[in-house]
Design a protein around this motif. Structure first.
Motif, mmCIF file in Angstrom:
data_model
loop_
_atom_site.group_PDB
_atom_site.id
_atom_site.type_symbol
_atom_site.label_atom_id
_atom_site.label_comp_id
_atom_site.label_asym_id
_atom_site.label_seq_id
_atom_site.Cartn_x
_atom_site.Cartn_y
_atom_site.Cartn_z
ATOM 1 N N UNK A 185 0.558 -1.400 -0.069
ATOM 2 C CA UNK A 185 0.042 0.501 -0.234
ATOM 3 C C UNK A 185 0.945 1.306 -0.073
ATOM 4 N N UNK A 186 1.970 1.468 0.486
ATOM 5 C CA UNK A 186 2.693 2.602 1.019
ATOM 6 C C UNK A 186 4.014 2.020 -0.828
ATOM 7 N N UNK A 187 4.234 1.295 -1.075
ATOM 8 C CA UNK A 187 4.885 1.368 -1.868
ATOM 9 C C UNK A 187 3.839 2.397 -3.962
ATOM 10 N N UNK A 188 2.921 2.101 -3.421
ATOM 11 C CA UNK A 188 1.961 3.207 -4.586
ATOM 12 C C UNK A 188 2.228 3.933 -4.868
ATOM 13 N N UNK A 189 3.011 5.053 -3.344
ATOM 14 C CA UNK A 189 3.267 6.434 -3.492
ATOM 15 C C UNK A 189 4.566 6.675 -3.132
ATOM 16 N N UNK A 190 5.628 5.944 -3.139
ATOM 17 C CA UNK A 190 6.871 5.563 -3.666
ATOM 18 C C UNK A 190 7.510 5.809 -4.932
ATOM 19 N N UNK A 191 8.688 6.595 -4.944
ATOM 20 C CA UNK A 191 8.988 7.130 -5.629
ATOM 21 C C UNK A 191 10.573 6.572 -5.889
ATOM 22 N N UNK A 192 11.325 6.617 -6.241
ATOM 23 C CA UNK A 192 12.807 6.570 -6.393
ATOM 24 C C UNK A 192 13.623 4.955 -5.530
ATOM 25 N N UNK A 193 14.599 5.759 -4.428
ATOM 26 C CA UNK A 193 15.477 4.934 -3.752
ATOM 27 C C UNK A 193 14.335 4.052 -2.897
ATOM 28 N N UNK A 194 13.376 5.155 -2.155
ATOM 29 C CA UNK A 194 12.294 4.498 -1.036
ATOM 30 C C UNK A 194 11.152 3.109 -2.068
ATOM 31 N N UNK A 195 10.665 3.690 -3.301
ATOM 32 C CA UNK A 195 10.429 2.698 -3.932
ATOM 33 C C UNK A 195 11.346 1.306 -4.328
ATOM 34 N N UNK A 196 12.872 1.538 -4.789
ATOM 35 C CA UNK A 196 13.216 0.610 -5.305
ATOM 36 C C UNK A 196 13.698 -0.507 -3.180
ATOM 37 N N UNK A 197 13.779 0.113 -1.863
ATOM 38 C CA UNK A 197 14.096 -0.303 -1.573
ATOM 39 C C UNK A 197 12.728 -1.348 -1.117
ATOM 40 N N UNK A 198 12.420 -0.470 -0.890
ATOM 41 C CA UNK A 198 10.300 -1.090 -0.391
ATOM 42 C C UNK A 198 9.965 -2.653 -1.406
ATOM 43 N N UNK A 199 10.539 -2.545 -2.851
ATOM 44 C CA UNK A 199 10.327 -3.791 -3.567
ATOM 45 C C UNK A 199 11.101 -4.352 -3.556
ATOM 46 N N UNK A 200 12.623 -4.187 -3.014
ATOM 47 C CA UNK A 200 13.276 -5.741 -2.527
ATOM 48 C C UNK A 200 12.814 -6.088 -1.078
ATOM 49 N N UNK A 201 12.320 -5.456 -0.390
ATOM 50 C CA UNK A 201 11.524 -5.711 1.516
ATOM 51 C C UNK A 201 10.524 -6.560 0.993
ATOM 52 N N UNK A 202 9.640 -6.035 -0.692
ATOM 53 C CA UNK A 202 7.820 -6.998 -0.982
ATOM 54 C C UNK A 202 8.465 -8.337 -1.109
ATOM 55 N N UNK A 203 9.996 -8.674 -2.151
ATOM 56 C CA UNK A 203 10.029 -9.549 -2.770
ATOM 57 C C UNK A 203 10.728 -10.874 -1.498
ATOM 58 N N UNK A 204 11.133 -9.725 -0.270
ATOM 59 C CA UNK A 204 12.022 -11.097 0.582
ATOM 60 C C UNK A 204 10.346 -11.406 1.296
ATOM 61 N N UNK A 205 9.347 -10.569 1.569
ATOM 62 C CA UNK A 205 8.575 -10.920 2.309
ATOM 63 C C UNK A 205 7.294 -12.162 1.157
ATOM 64 N N UNK A 206 7.617 -11.887 -0.217
ATOM 65 C CA UNK A 206 6.536 -12.792 -0.953
ATOM 66 C C UNK A 206 7.171 -13.734 -0.914
ATOM 67 N N UNK A 207 8.741 -13.804 -1.005
ATOM 68 C CA UNK A 207 9.638 -15.222 -1.236
ATOM 69 C C UNK A 207 9.071 -16.321 0.569
ATOM 70 N N UNK A 208 9.476 -15.691 1.303
ATOM 71 C CA UNK A 208 8.527 -16.072 3.006
ATOM 72 C C UNK A 208 7.176 -16.474 2.817
ATOM 73 N N UNK A 209 6.113 -15.656 2.731
ATOM 74 C CA UNK A 209 4.875 -16.378 2.163
ATOM 75 C C UNK A 209 4.548 -17.522 1.261
#
Length: 120
Positions: free
Chosen positions: A72-96
């Motif tokens: 939900x927060x990535x919908x409004x994120x840009x730049x470096x925050x978006x890149x870090x958020x996508x990496x974290x989301x990928x890690x969480x998705x792997x766990x799921x």
């Protein structure tokens, strides 16, 4: 049947004979649906229910909640925050995925629909 179950059954029978179990709130109505996943083994359901009632989540559901909030927060994120958020989301998705839960996605039409639904 063990002794505790016998004592419990006796006390329930005595209370029913005395009429102590009639005219209770919800009498004659169906029991509420069990919100514990049917995939949880029967021997673990009571522990899950106790933890849920105490406000704790199993680690896999905590990861799912974090992934949804992050998406939900990535919908409004840009730049470096978006890149870090996508990496974290990928890690969480792997766990799921490892525990058999579907991954969370905020991309495409499905992701937009999911985000609108979660915002309600």
């Amino acid at each position: 049947m063990d002794i505790l179950a016998l004592i419990g059954e006796q006390r329930l029978a005595e209370a029913a004979e005395k009429g102590e179990l009639s005219n209770l709130a919800g009498e004659g109505q169906p029991l509420p649906e069990d919100d514990i996943s049917p995939l949880v083994p029967p021997e673990q359901r009571m522990a899950w229910r106790i933890l849920k009632n105490a406000g704790y989540l199993p680690p896999e559901l905590e990861a799912r909640r974090e992934a949804v909030q992050l998406a939900m927060t990535l919908a409004d994120a840009e730049g470096d925050a978006l890149s870090r958020g996508l990496k974290r989301l990928a890690l969480l998705n792997q766990r799921l995925t490892e525990v058999g839960l579907p991954p969370v996605s905020a991309e495409g039409a499905y992701g937009a629909k999911l985000l609108r639904r979660l915002e309600r």
